[in-house]
Write a protein that holds these residues in place. Sequence first.
Motif, short mmCIF file in Angstrom:
data_model
loop_
_atom_site.label_atom_id
_atom_site.label_comp_id
_atom_site.label_asym_id
_atom_site.label_seq_id
_atom_site.Cartn_x
_atom_site.Cartn_y
_atom_site.Cartn_z
N CYS A 293 -88.50 -30.99 -82.31
CA CYS A 293 -89.77 -30.33 -82.06
C CYS A 293 -90.87 -31.37 -82.13
O CYS A 293 -90.75 -32.40 -82.79
CB CYS A 293 -90.03 -29.21 -83.06
SG CYS A 293 -89.74 -29.64 -84.79
N GLY A 294 -91.96 -31.11 -81.42
CA GLY A 294 -93.10 -32.03 -81.42
C GLY A 294 -94.35 -31.28 -81.04
O GLY A 294 -94.30 -30.33 -80.24
N SER A 296 -96.01 -29.43 -83.15
CA SER A 296 -95.64 -28.13 -83.72
C SER A 296 -96.86 -27.35 -84.20
O SER A 296 -97.89 -27.91 -84.54
CB SER A 296 -94.69 -28.33 -84.91
OG SER A 296 -93.50 -28.97 -84.47
N GLU A 326 -84.90 -35.65 -87.57
CA GLU A 326 -86.27 -35.67 -88.10
C GLU A 326 -86.30 -35.63 -89.63
O GLU A 326 -86.68 -34.65 -90.27
CB GLU A 326 -87.10 -34.52 -87.48
CG GLU A 326 -87.09 -34.57 -85.96
CD GLU A 326 -87.89 -33.47 -85.27
OE1 GLU A 326 -89.04 -33.73 -84.89
OE2 GLU A 326 -87.35 -32.34 -85.13
N GLU A 329 -89.02 -34.12 -91.75
CA GLU A 329 -89.17 -32.68 -91.59
C GLU A 329 -88.05 -31.89 -92.22
O GLU A 329 -88.07 -30.66 -92.20
CB GLU A 329 -89.30 -32.33 -90.10
CG GLU A 329 -90.60 -32.83 -89.55
CD GLU A 329 -90.79 -32.51 -88.09
OE1 GLU A 329 -90.12 -31.61 -87.57
OE2 GLU A 329 -91.62 -33.19 -87.48
#
Lengths: 530, 530
Positions: A293-294, A296, A326, A329
């Motif tokens: 994800c980016g 977010s 990640e 995260e």
Amino acid sequence: MPEVASSRPPLTIRMRDEDNVAIVANDGGLPAGTQLPDGVPGAGLVLREKVPQGHKVALRDIAEGEVVLRYAVPIGYALKPIAAGSWVHERLLQMPSARALEGLPIATVKPPVHEPLEGFTFEGYRNRDGSVGTRNILAITTTVQCVAGVVAQAVARIKAELLPLYPNVDDVIGLEHSYGCGVAIEAPDAIIPIRTLKNISLNPNFGGEVMVVSLGCEKLQPARLLPPGSFPITDERGADAGPETVCLQDDAHVGFMSMLDDILQTARPHLERLNARRRETVPASELVVGVQCGGSDAFSGVTANPAVGFCADLLVRAGATIMFSENTEVRDAVEQLTSRAATPEVADAIIHELGWYDRYLDRGRVDRAANTTPGNKAGGLSNIAEKAMGSIIKSGSSAISHVLSPGDKLRRDQRGLVYAATPASDFICGTLQLAAGMNMHIFTTGRGTPYGLAECPVVKVATRTDLARRWHDLMDINAGRIADGEVSIEETGWEMFRLLLDVASGRKKTWAEHWKLHNALVLFNPAPVT
Amino acid sequence: MPEVASSRPPLTIRMRDEDNVAIVANDGGLPAGTQLPDGVPGAGLVLREKVPQGHKVALRDIAEGEVVLRYAVPIGYALKPIAAGSWVHERLLQMPSARALEGLPIATVKPPVHEPLEGFTFEGYRNRDGSVGTRNILAITTTVQCVAGVVAQAVARIKAELLPLYPNVDDVIGLEHSYGCGVAIEAPDAIIPIRTLKNISLNPNFGGEVMVVSLGCEKLQPARLLPPGSFPITDERGADAGPETVCLQDDAHVGFMSMLDDILQTARPHLERLNARRRETVPASELVVGVQCGGSDAFSGVTANPAVGFCADLLVRAGATIMFSENTEVRDAVEQLTSRAATPEVADAIIHELGWYDRYLDRGRVDRAANTTPGNKAGGLSNIAEKAMGSIIKSGSSAISHVLSPGDKLRRDQRGLVYAATPASDFICGTLQLAAGMNMHIFTTGRGTPYGLAECPVVKVATRTDLARRWHDLMDINAGRIADGEVSIEETGWEMFRLLLDVASGRKKTWAEHWKLHNALVLFNPAPVT
Ligand SMILES: [Ca+2]
Ligand SMILES: [Ca+2]
Ligand SMILES: [Ca+2]
Ligand SMILES: [Ca+2]
Ligand SMILES: [Ca+2]
């Protein structure tokens, strides 16, 4: 700008019953004075102030020092009393400290046993090593950035002069990067960028047709990058040969054009072999999907990422490989990972990777909190603890069966749910997942990013309908419809699974492919430059 | 391959009378049994073994443990007895340890007073801030790699649709890089990549026409990259405005084409203003020349680099600015730098930068010896101590008047010989010299590299005739003629000085410009990624 009142009734989303906050789903947020209607979390509450879309509202009074729960885990402690109906923004929260890496629960969770998913297939390019490509690309490996300008011109000429002769070849790309010289190649951490480059050359989308352009005097010599035996060579050169290499400093090169001509000549037989290949029907188990994800926002953990998680479970049931990544995260959710590890060895490997990363950040005098961006906060994510809970939900509910160090390549027998330890940086993570052997990529975004890779199709998933509407020709899936109440997480997960098979088969292109939106590879090099 | 005997008489080159080694100048080296003729260092000696071109021959017997001198400084200690006429290769030498950074001679050398060099001019683009561009380029600054794919497409459209309307504009380039998000932006060392990007935007070759493409949610927000006041804004937007920014996540963007259209619209007035500019005659003192070497061999320190050093003295005499760099290549020569510092403050700044770099390498568990490459060694450079002596000779003989930290920009009053502290990596060094304000670049190479930058002309200098002959359309100057005895160091230095003025004026193009050979920017980011 005038504030446009949301046309839909007020809607809040709570992730778990224990949570004392919910997020506001409505486009444009909800104004002060809004009464939450029946049937939504916090029904009857009146908002004490405006709460932006994706941001949290207190569902009950929270005392100073009291824990704020989302996903049933602490995402912070109230710095002062927060009345029910208040906007719970990042400045009201003290971030919890990261769980120590000792005494963690190890492989304690028996993941739900899903029944196998059979009969799903896609049309792919079967490689000599058994792996399957979803695209048929000639990738030119480079040992060092010095050759990048020459390779760029050679690639342009190959596209113009040779590709029309080989219509089954999808693309020709130069694997440009900034490693190879001017770097401390004997530093302990140099193994990471070196194996990353090696393993990217062997990505299934390149058909095993390895060719290298080298300068000649660089530190990262071709034989160091790809020692004999790195990949099967079945042509007339024999199994002990190294990769086919054009060395620009070769005495035989007189004049710039002779370098270009040599690269074109060397490319020809590779293009011919790639061109002779045809797609064949293969089981869905040949998918190797990297997810990340980016950009977010708070919807990432509510819509897109849970749908990815459902799709991840489908992929595991189908016998495929799904990688999540990640480090910064997942760090705050380390307990969930170690407890979901399939074996104690897997849990140990997770702890090893995250501990290594803690120390890496510490050397630079930062910690995992350096992850969050202004856009995350504007999007309602108060801190890394909250972001982490929304991020790891991409991994679904399966047991974690394998762990990869940065730049490592999956073995053919490493299927199922894999934790590929990488930085969260979109480009570094994508680059490392390519090295791991990814043949399809899923990327979720809340704020929006035009991310794309030349090496592998990227399916982009919007967390909000507003983004999907505005970026209608950049986003491949709109998971915002989950928050709109139009579709379920499960339905979106199935949509994603089917789209993966379509794109993998070449029946559909992603928007990033359509527009040829490509980001450069970015290596993870924790060692010094010189 | 058959060995081709050199057609010229045996030639050796000794740098200083005190040296007990000389290098073999002949193409292909000299075979065992060769007797060195009268008039060359070591006359009468018979070679005991083959000595390759650029490699060292012992001029007299050297005892075990005895110092080996080149440039009159220790480049190593003999690991065993070395008989006169032997090949002195790297495996025979113990590298000297680097001089400690305490107790150094400070500003002890009174550099020769050269008379000012007057009357030399070039045709350049005078900027509002007083600086002078040698090219007239629209550079699109990017805050983050996320936007790179979109900017690449926008640049392609600008080139096709707009550049033909603005014939005085030389080029349009997107300043792509891998920084901006997924990085520890609050880490102490993050200041380096941030100021580098800011200062590159302000390079004199871009005419002060700053425009930015931002994603929106990235860590490196436009206002953080270029705070108001970073550069003079004289258009209708007023001095307090930030840079003109296209934010891809802007709500007004609906569909991919609207992003491209917005970038093109924003570019137009910048292109118009750039197009209206004309070259004017300016004194040679407006040159800001960055010098570096890459792909070095033993001739680098004998031919090309001494010629650059002579040219550096000419530039200083003309009132211009000349920067040399490459921390790991000056570290072993730190005494020479501190003693040549114009003031004790300059010497302290040199010590500070090199000490910082020692610690940076130490954190990664390497030292300055990590600099040398296989190509350096094959080219006759035994170790970093020897390489350093050949590298700093590029700085000529002037006093060092200023020191820049990595990514810093020169002030207009910082003229003369400048030490810009950078890694030696060609691309990182070039990127940091661009940030410093370089408007011309000199690059010497022995092994050969097709290095080029889109942002600034790069004059490439070959150290050997063999390279210059083979790479006849890549090398701009052949300093190998010095070793051939055809021209002097001084003549080559003057040739370089005149070529700089011609290229700066746009009267000549470098080969890298001719072929559009461009390497990507590479930032120096000593801080962690996240
Ligand atoms: Ca992420
Ligand atoms: Ca990411
Ligand atoms: Ca030769
Ligand atoms: Ca150098
Ligand atoms: Ca260099």
